[in-house]
Design a protein around this motif. Structure first.
Motif, PDB file in Angstrom:
ATOM      1  N   GLY A 185      45.898  40.463  36.887  1.00 31.81           N
ATOM      2  CA  GLY A 185      44.908  41.430  37.570  1.00 31.81           C
ATOM      3  C   GLY A 185      44.907  41.257  39.200  1.00 31.81           C
ATOM      4  O   GLY A 185      45.040  42.157  40.019  1.00 31.81           O
ATOM      5  N   PHE A 186      45.079  39.957  39.525  1.00 30.81           N
ATOM      6  CA  PHE A 186      44.976  39.464  41.090  1.00 30.81           C
ATOM      7  C   PHE A 186      46.247  40.360  41.717  1.00 30.81           C
ATOM      8  O   PHE A 186      46.290  40.809  42.882  1.00 30.81           O
ATOM      9  N   ASN A 202      46.289  44.479  41.606  1.00 26.26           N
ATOM     10  CA  ASN A 202      44.977  44.720  42.420  1.00 26.26           C
ATOM     11  C   ASN A 202      45.378  44.646  43.968  1.00 26.26           C
ATOM     12  O   ASN A 202      44.900  45.491  44.719  1.00 26.26           O
ATOM     13  N   SER A 227      43.072  48.719  44.813  1.00 27.06           N
ATOM     14  CA  SER A 227      42.855  47.771  43.678  1.00 27.06           C
ATOM     15  C   SER A 227      42.888  48.374  42.293  1.00 27.06           C
ATOM     16  O   SER A 227      42.113  47.971  41.317  1.00 27.06           O
ATOM     17  N   GLY A 250      44.996  46.769  38.704  1.00 27.36           N
ATOM     18  CA  GLY A 250      44.779  45.311  38.034  1.00 27.36           C
ATOM     19  C   GLY A 250      44.492  45.459  36.638  1.00 27.36           C
ATOM     20  O   GLY A 250      44.962  45.113  35.576  1.00 27.36           O
ATOM     21  N   GLN A 251      43.223  46.267  36.400  1.00 29.16           N
ATOM     22  CA  GLN A 251      42.809  46.279  35.052  1.00 29.16           C
ATOM     23  C   GLN A 251      43.606  47.033  33.994  1.00 29.16           C
ATOM     24  O   GLN A 251      43.808  46.570  32.935  1.00 29.16           O
ATOM     25  N   GLN A 265      46.299  44.569  33.015  1.00 32.97           N
ATOM     26  CA  GLN A 265      45.577  43.395  32.339  1.00 32.97           C
ATOM     27  C   GLN A 265      45.488  43.795  30.762  1.00 32.97           C
ATOM     28  O   GLN A 265      45.830  43.456  29.920  1.00 32.97           O
ATOM     29  N   THR A 272      52.905  36.727  36.449  1.00 38.82           N
ATOM     30  CA  THR A 272      52.993  38.001  36.034  1.00 38.82           C
ATOM     31  C   THR A 272      54.710  38.383  35.505  1.00 38.82           C
ATOM     32  O   THR A 272      54.738  39.080  34.273  1.00 38.82           O
TER      33      THR A 272
END
Length: 380
Positions: free
Chosen positions: A111-112, A115, A121, A124-125, A128, A358
């Motif tokens: 996510g970091f 984003n 941002s 990210g979600q 994830q 990642t």
């Protein structure tokens, strides 16, 4: 069992759609990285043009590594709070899966990474959720998790900025400068988005209504095949989402735990400039408490104001806002080094770490965990 099979079919259909535009995800990733690099290059060129690189390098080399280590520790706490929040929610709404810390920790760094390389941002979600889906964790569960985390992230950010605005209003009026025009807009943005997320969270049937509306529009334009079959699948998907959301949002103890975790998370992030200043012995280091209050107040405001820029990592306004807000805290010769050190701690180093994590997560698939989760879902 039937619901899981239907949800699996939906995921496969979505995957097929993505595969139709093969290379689209990789292309978007490269575009995001390119935009981030361009924005960073332009920003730092404008900042460095009136400063001596050699002089700034000498100041950075004198930085106290112990305070730097403290700043990195704060960012690690920031990421661990996200991981603990994921574990707490997932293990409540899907107790049979029992998500481990390693998976949640990897998810927090994914996510970091996304984003900070996608505008506003926004990546990210979804990434994830995609990663957890690779581990056979249904999107009907993860959507509840990340809506909840987004709500508490926004609330914690608003909480600290509101506290600063109330208890240090005089200090803010003297030092905000042009940021005072951005702050109300930042408040408005976060209040609107948080209200929308709260509606989805406490009234999940809105999602079902939205799905029906979208499907109806697509059916009228004859853009989908087998609409009845797709409607049936999406309704089964929504059923699990609604059950998870309604069960979760009635647990007030869990909601308070999540709020506490996010307050710690946001406090850790907001305190990073203080550690950067202490490492450089910049500002009023003789009065550490005053320096902490001032730097924490300015960063809390910057967290809200910088969100108005839809650039990856909020690059541009974050750096410009830092120079404006910290100009009365840090001496002129140390202002740019303090900014650079702050961004090294809260962005650059952790972005590199997140990129490595990642890459590993998306190349390597934990087949044992995948199979175990499938078996547990089959037994539900």
């Amino acid at each position: 069992m039937q619901e899981w099979q239907d949800e699996k079919l939906i995921s496969e259909n979505l995957t097929d759609v993505r595969n139709d535009g093969k290379g689209g995800t990789a292309r978007n990733l490269l575009i995001g990285l390119f935009i981030l690099i361009i924005m960073l290059s332009l920003t730092w060129h404008m900042i460095f043009k009136d400063y001596s690189i050699k002089e700034m390098k000498a100041i950075l080399l004198q930085a106290d590594w112990r305070w730097l280590l403290g700043g990195f520790t704060l960012m690690l706490i920031h990421q661990c709070c996200i991981a603990l929040s994921i574990i707490r929610v997932m293990n409540y709404i899907a107790p049979t899966l029992q998500v481990k810390f390693k998976v949640a920790f990897n998810t927090s760094f994914i996510g970091f990474f996304f984003n900070n390389i996608t505008p506003s941002s926004s990546g990210g979600q979804p990434m994830q959720m995609y990663y957890l889906k690779k581990l056979s964790i249904p999107m009907s569960y993860t959507s509840v998790v990340f809506i909840a985390l987004a709500i508490f992230y926004n609330l914690s950010m608003l909480f600290y900025c509101a506290c600063v605005s109330v208890f240090r209003s005089g200090y803010l009026q003297e030092n905000l400068g042009y940021v005072s025009y951005l702050l109300p807009l930042g408040y408005l943005l976060y209040i609107v988005t948080t209200t929308f997320l709260l509606l989805l969270f406490f009234n999940p049937k809105i999602i079902v209504a939205a799905l029906r509306f979208v499907l109806g529009m697509l059916m009228r334009k004859k853009l989908i095949k087998n609409p009845r079959n797709l409607v049936r699948k999406l309704l089964h998907f929504s059923k699990r989402y609604i059950a998870s959301s309604l069960s979760f949002n009635k647990n007030w103890r869990l909601l308070l735990e999540l709020m506490a975790l996010h307050l710690v998370q946001m406090a850790a992030y907001t305190a990073v400039p203080f550690f950067a200043c202490m490492a450089l012995r910049a500002g009023n280091t003789q009065n550490c408490w005053q320096l902490l209050k001032d730097s924490f107040s300015m960063q809390a405001v910057l967290n809200i104001a910088a969100s108005l820029v839809p650039s990856p990592g909020a690059v541009g306004l974050t750096e410009g806002g830092f120079l404006q807000l910290f100009g009365n805290i840090v001496p002129d010769k140390q202002l740019i080094p303090a900014l650079l050190l702050t961004r090294v701690i809260n962005l650059y180093v952790f972005l590199l770490i997140a990129a490595v994590i990642t890459t590993i997560c998306f190349i390597r698939v934990d087949f044992k965990l995948n199979a175990a989760n499938l078996n547990k879902l089959d037994q539900e």
